[in-house]
Design an enzyme around this catalytic site. Structure first.
Site, PDB file in Angstrom:
ATOM      1  N   GLY A 134      33.289 -25.379 -81.097  1.00 20.47           N
ATOM      2  CA  GLY A 134      34.697 -25.005 -81.276  1.00 20.47           C
ATOM      3  C   GLY A 134      35.669 -25.884 -80.514  1.00 20.47           C
ATOM      4  O   GLY A 134      35.796 -27.086 -80.780  1.00 20.47           O
ATOM      5  N   ASP A 201      22.123 -22.006 -86.333  1.00 20.83           N
ATOM      6  CA  ASP A 201      23.435 -22.533 -85.978  1.00 20.83           C
ATOM      7  C   ASP A 201      23.321 -23.492 -84.781  1.00 20.83           C
ATOM      8  O   ASP A 201      23.863 -24.603 -84.802  1.00 20.83           O
ATOM      9  CB  ASP A 201      24.356 -21.337 -85.659  1.00 20.83           C
ATOM     10  CG  ASP A 201      25.732 -21.737 -85.207  1.00 20.83           C
ATOM     11  OD1 ASP A 201      26.575 -22.024 -86.080  1.00 20.83           O
ATOM     12  OD2 ASP A 201      25.982 -21.766 -83.990  1.00 20.83           O
ATOM     13  N   LYS A 205      23.850 -27.771 -84.528  1.00 12.99           N
ATOM     14  CA  LYS A 205      24.737 -28.393 -83.536  1.00 12.99           C
ATOM     15  C   LYS A 205      23.948 -29.355 -82.641  1.00 12.99           C
ATOM     16  O   LYS A 205      24.437 -30.419 -82.271  1.00 12.99           O
ATOM     17  CB  LYS A 205      25.415 -27.304 -82.692  1.00 12.99           C
ATOM     18  CG  LYS A 205      26.382 -26.431 -83.489  1.00 12.99           C
ATOM     19  CD  LYS A 205      26.814 -25.210 -82.676  1.00 12.99           C
ATOM     20  CE  LYS A 205      27.724 -24.286 -83.457  1.00 12.99           C
ATOM     21  NZ  LYS A 205      27.943 -22.996 -82.788  1.00 12.99           N
TER      22      LYS A 205
HETATM   23  N1  HSE Z   1      28.638 -18.394 -85.183  1.00 14.07           N
HETATM   24  C1  HSE Z   1      28.867 -19.387 -84.182  1.00 14.07           C
HETATM   25  C2  HSE Z   1      28.701 -18.792 -82.808  1.00 14.07           C
HETATM   26  C3  HSE Z   1      30.224 -20.023 -84.268  1.00 14.07           C
HETATM   27  O1  HSE Z   1      28.414 -17.611 -82.663  1.00 14.07           O
HETATM   28  O2  HSE Z   1      28.842 -19.543 -81.848  1.00 14.07           O
HETATM   29  C4  HSE Z   1      30.268 -21.068 -85.303  1.00 14.07           C
HETATM   30  O3  HSE Z   1      29.281 -22.007 -85.142  1.00 14.07           O
END
Ligand code: HSE
Length: 425
Positions: A134, A201, A205
């Site tokens: 983010g 996720d 990343k």
């Molecule tokens: N779903 C992710 C999180 C945010 O919980 O960090 C977007 O990658």
């Protein structure tokens, strides 16, 4: 002042955040970047859906061509999520010379080369700061200032949902299922939480960060992955007693041309800087040969924090005289063929149920000794249930395969392994 005409692909939580940030900040952005940003079209699935932002109905369209084929639109901001159709839309935009700003870690991690090739072909920019953590500018740091380093290790808490769940389990002593259900009610976990809780996720990343850090592609499929669905309060409580905090840690390490990339529940000593990163915060802890250790921390999700990274990219792209091609980072080591190993060295926390009888410890220690694994800590509780007691041990640093072989050799009649958790720090 230059006018930058942009199109949105998607207008959910993140797109709404971008709209709000652009709207509330228009004058300052214009002064700071000498740029007037105008959103011309917004692709959505349903034009009648209620939205969290005040985007005018007249900008909404369900036809991708309205964004992708409009010659006035020179920058496309993508926040649809998912691999398709986002990847195809981004490829089309890039090939036709439109710069793309995206928050889509999945599309990027799975289609790096196609997207970079399309950007090069169209002489367009591909910007993706928001795809990892983010608001934390970790992509910028890795592809800019940290180029002066040989990065040997990245350790990150890069998924906010799982950090929130594990923090509450640690602090309040609650069980996984109860915290997850509550997080879903609070909107902190998705109705389908699988990508977060199964570590997908974080693995996307990590693949992106490791590729930048190691200057060559680290494919998503090389990332070893275990999520937090099997994590128990019992393990968290044992860790707490022994001075450890559990995190879903993303780890990338490089030694020579050998690389390990993994996402799994991990115990960290409570004094480690990452142990103090609670709730839904993200953090990335880097080690480089010149910078030594450094940590970046902030909000890794949410509409405005994600919009912060996206609007930053839009401003940068809008003023770029030459676009940033991140694949140049890969080409920096074109001849290097990385070896991906799964036989990493780390310490292991092992919890087992063992028969309360003479010789049990000898048998357990013997299996470990035969694989040359040394025990650092061992605790057992003198409260047997059905003649068995709980035994917890932490090894010294040892190769994964040796530890797994030792555990597999332990006689089931004597001890049953209930959990194995890697420890770092
Ligand atoms: N779903 C992710 C999180 C945010 O919980 O960090 C977007 O990658």
């Amino acid at each position: 002042m230059k006018e930058l005409v942009i199109g949105f692909l998607g207008c959910g939580n993140v797109g709404g955040g971008v709209w709000k940030l652009l709207e509330g900040f228009e004058k300052e952005l214009a002064q700071r970047a000498n740029l007037k940003i105008r959103v011309k079209k917004v692709l959505v699935r349903n034009v009648n859906k209620a939205r969290t932002c005040s985007v005018p109905q007249s900008l909404l369209t369900t036809c991708p061509e309205d964004v992708l084929c409009d010659p006035e639109i020179t920058l496309v901001a993508e926040f649809m999520g998912g691999e398709q159709p986002a990847t195809e839309y981004m490829l089309r935009a890039l090939k036709s010379g439109k710069t793309v700003v995206t928050a889509n870690k999945m599309a990027l991690a799975l289609n790096w080369h196609r997207l970079h090739e399309a950007a090069r072909h169209g002489r367009a920019g591909l910007y993706y700061e928001a795809s990892v953590c983010g608001a934390i500018p970790v992509i910028d740091v890795l592809s800019g200032p940290m180029q002066s380093n040989r990065i040997s290790s990245i350790m990150g808490i890069i998924n906010g949902t799982t950090n929130y769940i594990l923090s509450r389990m640690y602090e309040q002593g609650e069980d996984y299922a109860a915290v997850l259900a509550d997080a879903q009610k609070l909107g902190l976990a998705e109705p389908d939480p699988s990508s977060d809780v199964e570590g997908m996720d974080a693995a996307y990343k990590l693949s992106i960060m490791a590729s930048l850090a190691f200057h060559t592609r680290v494919p998503f499929k090389q990332v070893y992955r275990e999520g937090i669905t099997g994590v128990t309060q019992e393990d968290i409580a044992w860790g707490k007693e022994l001075g450890y905090v559990m995190k879903l840690l993303a780890v990338a390490k490089r030694e020579g041309d050998t690389v390990e990339v993994r996402v799994h529940p991990t115990f960290l000593p409570k004094e480690h800087p990452l142990s103090r990163v609670h709730d839904s915060f993200n953090a990335v802890y880097l080690s480089g040969h010149a910078c030594k250790e450094m940590m970046l921390q902030g909000r890794g999700a949410g509409d405005l924090p994600t919009a912060s990274a996206i609007v930053g990219d839009i401003m940068r792209a809008g003023n770029a005289t030459e676009h940033f091609f991140p694949d140049s980072a890969f080409l920096a080591e074109p001849d290097v063929s990385l070896q991906f190993t799964r036989n990493w060295n780390t310490r292991f926390f092992v919890r087992m149920s063992a028969v309360d009888a003479p010789g049990t410890l000898e048998k357990i220690a013997g299996c470990l000794a035969r694989e040359n694994v040394s025990i650092a800590t061992m605790v057992q509780r003198d409260a047997p249930v059905d003649g068995r007691l709980t035994l917890v041990l932490i090894t010294h640093s040892a190769p994964e395969m040796s530890v797994q072989a030792a555990l597999a050799a332990m006689p089931k009649a004597v001890c049953q392994v209930q959990s194995v958790i890697r420890t770092e720090g």
